[in-house]
Design a protein around this motif. Structure first.
Motif, PDB file in Angstrom:
ATOM      1  N   GLY A  41       0.793  -1.226   0.000  1.00 11.52           N
ATOM      2  CA  GLY A  41       0.000   0.000   0.000  1.00 11.52           C
ATOM      3  C   GLY A  41       0.825   1.275   0.000  1.00 11.52           C
ATOM      4  O   GLY A  41       0.323   2.343  -0.321  1.00 11.52           O
ATOM      5  N   SER A  42       2.108   1.164   0.343  1.00 12.10           N
ATOM      6  CA  SER A  42       2.956   2.362   0.422  1.00 12.10           C
ATOM      7  C   SER A  42       4.348   2.069  -0.135  1.00 12.10           C
ATOM      8  O   SER A  42       5.183   1.463   0.537  1.00 12.10           O
ATOM      9  CB  SER A  42       3.072   2.830   1.871  1.00 12.10           C
ATOM     10  OG  SER A  42       3.914   3.965   1.959  1.00 12.10           O
ATOM     11  N   LEU A  43       4.584   2.503  -1.360  1.00 14.01           N
ATOM     12  CA  LEU A  43       5.862   2.299  -2.022  1.00 14.01           C
ATOM     13  C   LEU A  43       6.713   3.548  -1.806  1.00 14.01           C
ATOM     14  O   LEU A  43       6.338   4.638  -2.236  1.00 14.01           O
ATOM     15  CB  LEU A  43       5.642   2.056  -3.514  1.00 14.01           C
ATOM     16  CG  LEU A  43       6.843   1.620  -4.312  1.00 14.01           C
ATOM     17  CD1 LEU A  43       6.385   0.733  -5.459  1.00 14.01           C
ATOM     18  CD2 LEU A  43       7.647   2.767  -4.837  1.00 14.01           C
ATOM     19  N   ARG A  70      -2.945  -5.436  -3.010  1.00 11.81           N
ATOM     20  CA  ARG A  70      -4.362  -5.817  -3.114  1.00 11.81           C
ATOM     21  C   ARG A  70      -4.622  -7.081  -2.286  1.00 11.81           C
ATOM     22  O   ARG A  70      -5.592  -7.153  -1.534  1.00 11.81           O
ATOM     23  CB  ARG A  70      -4.732  -6.041  -4.578  1.00 11.81           C
ATOM     24  CG  ARG A  70      -6.207  -6.307  -4.799  1.00 11.81           C
ATOM     25  CD  ARG A  70      -6.560  -6.535  -6.264  1.00 11.81           C
ATOM     26  NE  ARG A  70      -6.322  -5.341  -7.063  1.00 11.81           N
ATOM     27  CZ  ARG A  70      -5.463  -5.288  -8.094  1.00 11.81           C
ATOM     28  NH1 ARG A  70      -4.765  -6.351  -8.449  1.00 11.81           N
ATOM     29  NH2 ARG A  70      -5.316  -4.185  -8.786  1.00 11.81           N
ATOM     30  N   ALA A  71      -3.738  -8.072  -2.388  1.00 10.31           N
ATOM     31  CA  ALA A  71      -3.893  -9.325  -1.641  1.00 10.31           C
ATOM     32  C   ALA A  71      -3.821  -9.097  -0.130  1.00 10.31           C
ATOM     33  O   ALA A  71      -4.433  -9.837   0.641  1.00 10.31           O
ATOM     34  CB  ALA A  71      -2.823 -10.324  -2.068  1.00 10.31           C
ATOM     35  N   GLU A  72      -3.111  -8.062   0.273  1.00 14.42           N
ATOM     36  CA  GLU A  72      -2.989  -7.728   1.698  1.00 14.42           C
ATOM     37  C   GLU A  72      -4.158  -6.859   2.185  1.00 14.42           C
ATOM     38  O   GLU A  72      -4.163  -6.411   3.323  1.00 14.42           O
ATOM     39  CB  GLU A  72      -1.663  -7.009   1.960  1.00 14.42           C
ATOM     40  CG  GLU A  72      -0.444  -7.885   1.818  1.00 14.42           C
ATOM     41  CD  GLU A  72      -0.313  -8.897   2.945  1.00 14.42           C
ATOM     42  OE1 GLU A  72      -0.630  -8.567   4.101  1.00 14.42           O
ATOM     43  OE2 GLU A  72       0.116 -10.029   2.657  1.00 14.42           O
ATOM     44  N   GLY A  73      -5.116  -6.575   1.289  1.00 11.08           N
ATOM     45  CA  GLY A  73      -6.310  -5.834   1.681  1.00 11.08           C
ATOM     46  C   GLY A  73      -6.233  -4.330   1.481  1.00 11.08           C
ATOM     47  O   GLY A  73      -7.131  -3.596   1.907  1.00 11.08           O
ATOM     48  N   CYS A  74      -5.197  -3.852   0.813  1.00 10.41           N
ATOM     49  CA  CYS A  74      -5.080  -2.411   0.551  1.00 10.41           C
ATOM     50  C   CYS A  74      -5.995  -2.023  -0.601  1.00 10.41           C
ATOM     51  O   CYS A  74      -6.115  -2.751  -1.581  1.00 10.41           O
ATOM     52  CB  CYS A  74      -3.638  -2.047   0.197  1.00 10.41           C
ATOM     53  SG  CYS A  74      -2.455  -2.433   1.492  1.00 10.41           S
ATOM     54  N   SER A  75      -6.631  -0.873  -0.488  1.00 13.35           N
ATOM     55  CA  SER A  75      -7.481  -0.390  -1.573  1.00 13.35           C
ATOM     56  C   SER A  75      -6.786   0.695  -2.388  1.00 13.35           C
ATOM     57  O   SER A  75      -7.259   1.073  -3.456  1.00 13.35           O
ATOM     58  CB  SER A  75      -8.800   0.144  -1.021  1.00 13.35           C
ATOM     59  OG  SER A  75      -8.559   1.200  -0.118  1.00 13.35           O
ATOM     60  N   ILE A 103       2.464  15.537  -2.670  1.00 10.11           N
ATOM     61  CA  ILE A 103       3.000  14.531  -1.755  1.00 10.11           C
ATOM     62  C   ILE A 103       3.472  13.282  -2.485  1.00 10.11           C
ATOM     63  O   ILE A 103       4.371  12.605  -2.053  1.00 10.11           O
ATOM     64  CB  ILE A 103       1.960  14.153  -0.668  1.00 10.11           C
ATOM     65  CG1 ILE A 103       1.593  15.374   0.162  1.00 10.11           C
ATOM     66  CG2 ILE A 103       2.448  13.028   0.208  1.00 10.11           C
ATOM     67  CD1 ILE A 103       2.753  15.980   0.921  1.00 10.11           C
ATOM     68  N   GLY A 104       2.890  12.937  -3.586  1.00 10.00           N
ATOM     69  CA  GLY A 104       3.298  11.739  -4.317  1.00 10.00           C
ATOM     70  C   GLY A 104       2.261  11.316  -5.327  1.00 10.00           C
ATOM     71  O   GLY A 104       1.534  12.139  -5.875  1.00 10.00           O
ATOM     72  N   TRP A 105       2.201  10.014  -5.576  1.00  8.57           N
ATOM     73  CA  TRP A 105       1.308   9.422  -6.555  1.00  8.57           C
ATOM     74  C   TRP A 105       0.397   8.426  -5.849  1.00  8.57           C
ATOM     75  O   TRP A 105       0.740   7.897  -4.806  1.00  8.57           O
ATOM     76  CB  TRP A 105       2.114   8.696  -7.629  1.00  8.57           C
ATOM     77  CG  TRP A 105       2.979   9.609  -8.434  1.00  8.57           C
ATOM     78  CD1 TRP A 105       4.137  10.200  -8.034  1.00  8.57           C
ATOM     79  CD2 TRP A 105       2.767  10.043  -9.758  1.00  8.57           C
ATOM     80  NE1 TRP A 105       4.658  10.977  -9.047  1.00  8.57           N
ATOM     81  CE2 TRP A 105       3.838  10.884 -10.123  1.00  8.57           C
ATOM     82  CE3 TRP A 105       1.761   9.798 -10.706  1.00  8.57           C
ATOM     83  CZ2 TRP A 105       3.935  11.478 -11.370  1.00  8.57           C
ATOM     84  CZ3 TRP A 105       1.869  10.382 -11.950  1.00  8.57           C
ATOM     85  CH2 TRP A 105       2.943  11.218 -12.267  1.00  8.57           C
ATOM     86  N   GLU A 106      -0.771   8.153  -6.468  1.00  5.87           N
ATOM     87  CA  GLU A 106      -1.745   7.273  -5.837  1.00  5.87           C
ATOM     88  C   GLU A 106      -2.519   6.511  -6.905  1.00  5.87           C
ATOM     89  O   GLU A 106      -2.793   7.027  -7.991  1.00  5.87           O
ATOM     90  CB  GLU A 106      -2.711   8.113  -5.004  1.00  5.87           C
ATOM     91  CG  GLU A 106      -3.776   7.336  -4.291  1.00  5.87           C
ATOM     92  CD  GLU A 106      -4.639   8.243  -3.434  1.00  5.87           C
ATOM     93  OE1 GLU A 106      -4.292   8.445  -2.262  1.00  5.87           O
ATOM     94  OE2 GLU A 106      -5.656   8.746  -3.976  1.00  5.87           O
ATOM     95  N   LYS A 107      -2.863   5.257  -6.569  1.00  2.62           N
ATOM     96  CA  LYS A 107      -3.682   4.446  -7.470  1.00  2.62           C
ATOM     97  C   LYS A 107      -4.629   3.605  -6.623  1.00  2.62           C
ATOM     98  O   LYS A 107      -4.210   2.953  -5.662  1.00  2.62           O
ATOM     99  CB  LYS A 107      -2.815   3.519  -8.316  1.00  2.62           C
ATOM    100  CG  LYS A 107      -3.625   2.594  -9.194  1.00  2.62           C
ATOM    101  CD  LYS A 107      -2.760   1.689 -10.029  1.00  2.62           C
ATOM    102  CE  LYS A 107      -3.676   0.773 -10.837  1.00  2.62           C
ATOM    103  NZ  LYS A 107      -3.042   0.244 -12.005  1.00  2.62           N
ATOM    104  N   GLU A 108      -5.909   3.607  -7.003  1.00  5.12           N
ATOM    105  CA  GLU A 108      -6.871   2.716  -6.358  1.00  5.12           C
ATOM    106  C   GLU A 108      -6.663   1.322  -6.941  1.00  5.12           C
ATOM    107  O   GLU A 108      -6.495   1.160  -8.142  1.00  5.12           O
ATOM    108  CB  GLU A 108      -8.296   3.193  -6.624  1.00  5.12           C
ATOM    109  CG  GLU A 108      -8.623   4.471  -5.868  1.00  5.12           C
ATOM    110  CD  GLU A 108     -10.091   4.838  -5.991  1.00  5.12           C
ATOM    111  OE1 GLU A 108     -10.938   3.944  -6.193  1.00  5.12           O
ATOM    112  OE2 GLU A 108     -10.384   6.044  -5.868  1.00  5.12           O
TER     113      GLU A 108
END
Length: 110
Positions: A41-43, A70-75, A103-108
């Motif tokens: 969830g946080s790279l 995703r497998a670890e439950g992160c959205s 702050i950075g980049w994000e992807k659902e």
């Protein structure tokens, strides 16, 4: 001649992420090719060894990190704002959006 010299473009099944002290080591056919610093969830940082650059290792590792998150439950998967210029193109084409607050980049990833 090294393994990296023999491979033009990596296949997804050739790339593996293994847990490491600060995140994950990236391996191609069992050979160390780079690392990801972060948790699902946080790279924080992705680096590819110079002799593996341009062969799709970074993009494939990013995709595997997204799958792992995703497998670890992160959205959502986020990055910090310290992104190498070559990584900017990969993030954009993989569906990440630059945050307006810088702050950075994000992807659902649901």
């Amino acid at each position: 001649m090294t393994l990296a010299d023999e491979i033009e473009e990596v296949e997804p099944e050739e790339v593996r992420l293994d847990e490491a002290m600060l995140g994950y080591n990236i391996y191609v056919c069992g050979e160390y090719a780079g690392a990801i610093e972060g948790v699902p969830g946080s790279l924080e940082h992705l680096v590819v060894e110079m002799h593996w650059e341009g062969k799709g290792v970074g993009r494939t590792a990013l995709r595997k990190f997204i799958e792992l998150s995703r497998a670890e439950g992160c959205s959502v998967v986020t990055t910090n704002n310290d992104v190498h210029p070559a990584m900017t193109h990969i993030l954009e084409t993989e569906g990440f959006e630059e945050q307006t607050d810088g702050i950075g980049w994000e992807k659902e990833v649901q």
